[in-house]
Design an enzyme around this catalytic site. Structure first.
Site, short mmCIF file in Angstrom:
data_model
loop_
_atom_site.label_atom_id
_atom_site.label_comp_id
_atom_site.label_asym_id
_atom_site.label_seq_id
_atom_site.Cartn_x
_atom_site.Cartn_y
_atom_site.Cartn_z
N TYR A 1 -10.19 -3.37 -8.60
CA TYR A 1 -10.59 -2.48 -9.69
C TYR A 1 -11.97 -2.87 -10.21
CZ TYR A 1 -5.70 -0.99 -9.95
OH TYR A 1 -4.46 -0.50 -9.66
N GLN B 1 0.82 -1.22 0.00
CA GLN B 1 0.00 0.00 0.00
C GLN B 1 0.85 1.27 0.00
OE1 GLN B 1 -2.68 -0.39 3.32
NE2 GLN B 1 -4.22 -1.46 2.12
N ASP C 1 2.19 2.35 -3.53
CA ASP C 1 1.21 2.47 -4.61
C ASP C 1 1.11 3.90 -5.13
OD1 ASP C 1 -0.95 2.33 -6.30
OD2 ASP C 1 -2.32 1.45 -4.85
N SER D 1 -2.51 5.20 -6.13
CA SER D 1 -3.37 5.66 -5.04
C SER D 1 -2.95 7.04 -4.56
CB SER D 1 -3.33 4.66 -3.88
OG SER D 1 -3.97 3.46 -4.21
#
Length: 368
Positions: A224, A121, A124, A127
């Site tokens: 997604y 995370q 990323d 994001s």
């Protein structure tokens, strides 16, 4: 390296991350002037322990090259064979670029292909950049809209809150909802994934969903969205058409990896909106969610203004650079091997992001 893509102001290394890489034992070098678009001076890099030099100086000794948008291989002349290039490649649309990296013997690491798993995370980039894009989309729409956002009660009468509708509730959409709420708008949102209902409600917005078409969840791999059936698309179009006509501002954020952006708003739906309304198309660079949207232009149709940037995060270059650079540092430092003085990628993440190696395109997603 300094970014060469037209209009790109971000930079893949900041003084903060330069200092962190140096603490790992790496020698850090950056091309002169690379950070100016993000308001970072060469002196700031020097103070952080980085060497500042020409493009040729930086590339010639590098084991790893960091970029926001991947440079053309011709811009890496003089690089070591097999040098790593960690950047965004837009691999599905830039097949020729990926093939050129393979032919040049460069190892391309695509940050867009970072797997959406818990331990990745912090790596990323999609994001982190989408978060800023969702925020900027609402601010731009608010600036384009000729009225106030929050309800205002004055002695002269009441100004009603703007109605904002967010289509697509990924990272950008959630930030758009939160930003519009903070500005005092009346916010609603929709998505093809039913699991996002609770997320919409948790931000204080109203979920707008097709309720009577069963068995369609819209959840693709990695969280997604995926493409919907014709039945769902028809039902959704009818629901959206009825709702969109009442809105002042619409933010569209829908993308499907590897495919053109889905068309969410037609010319007929635009015509149903009130004059003075605004649509911000966050997917305009991938073909657009909105009929008639044009990157980096304000298009007016039926009295409605349609806006969209080809690179929305770039309009917040300093913060976007800081987050992007941290993503890159988190990625490389997680695999740092003290003995070799460089990262050693594991299969789960390494195979996911690696596009080319040993003069071949090796990523399975591209092969498919």
């Amino acid at each position: 390296m300094k970014e060469r893509a037209p209009g790109e102001s971000r930079v893949a290394l900041t003084p903060e991350t330069a200092k962190k890489f140096a603490a790992l034992g790496a020698t850090v070098a950056i091309e002169q002037g690379a950070g100016l678009g993000a308001s970072i001076t060469d002196d700031a890099y020097r103070e952080a322990g980085a060497e500042v030099g020409t493009s040729a100086d930086v590339i010639s000794g590098a084991d790893i090259v960091l970029g926001v948008q991947a440079p053309d291989p011709t811009q890496l002349t003089g690089a070591k064979p097999g040098v790593w290039v960690a950047a965004t490649f837009d691999p599905f649309r830039n097949g020729e670029l990926v093939a050129a990296y393979a032919a040049a013997g460069l190892e391309a690491l695509s940050m867009e292909f970072m797997p959406r798993i818990t331990r990745a995370q912090s790596m990323d980039v999609l994001s982190s950049q989408s978060n800023l894009a969702g925020y900027k989309a609402v601010l731009t729409a608010a600036n384009t809209y000729g009225r106030a956002f929050p309800m205002m009660m004055t002695a002269a009468g009441t100004v009603q809150a703007a109605k904002v509708f967010v289509m697509g509730v990924g990272v950008a959409g959630l930030q758009a909802i939160a930003t519009a709420k903070r500005l005092g708008a009346q916010v609603s949102a929709t998505d093809v994934r039913s699991a996002t209902k609770e997320q919409i409600q948790s931000l204080g917005a109203k979920p707008i969903f097709v309720e009577n078409v069963a068995g369609i969840e819209g959840e693709g791999s990695g969280g997604y969205a995926t493409e919907m059936s014709e039945e769902y698309q028809k039902a959704q179009a009818e629901l959206v058409s009825a709702h969109i006509a009442k809105q002042d501002i619409v933010i569209t954020t829908a993308l499907i990896p590897g495919r053109p952006a889905p068309r969410l708003i037609s010319d007929g739906q635009i015509a149903s909106m009130k004059p003075g309304s605004v649509i911000f198309d966050l997917a305009v660079a991938q073909g657009g969610n909105v009929e008639g949207s044009v990157p980096d232009q304000t298009v007016e149709k039926h009295g409605v203004k349609i806006v969209g940037y080809a690179n929305t995060a770039n309009h917040l270059a300093a913060d976007a650079s800081a987050l992007f650079a941290r993503n890159l540092y988190n990625f490389l430092s997680a695999f740092w091997d003290k003995e070799t003085g460089r990262p050693v990628l594991d299969e789960e993440i390494g195979d996911a992001v690696r596009l080319t190696k040993d003069n071949k395109v090796v990523n399975s997603r591209l092969a498919d």
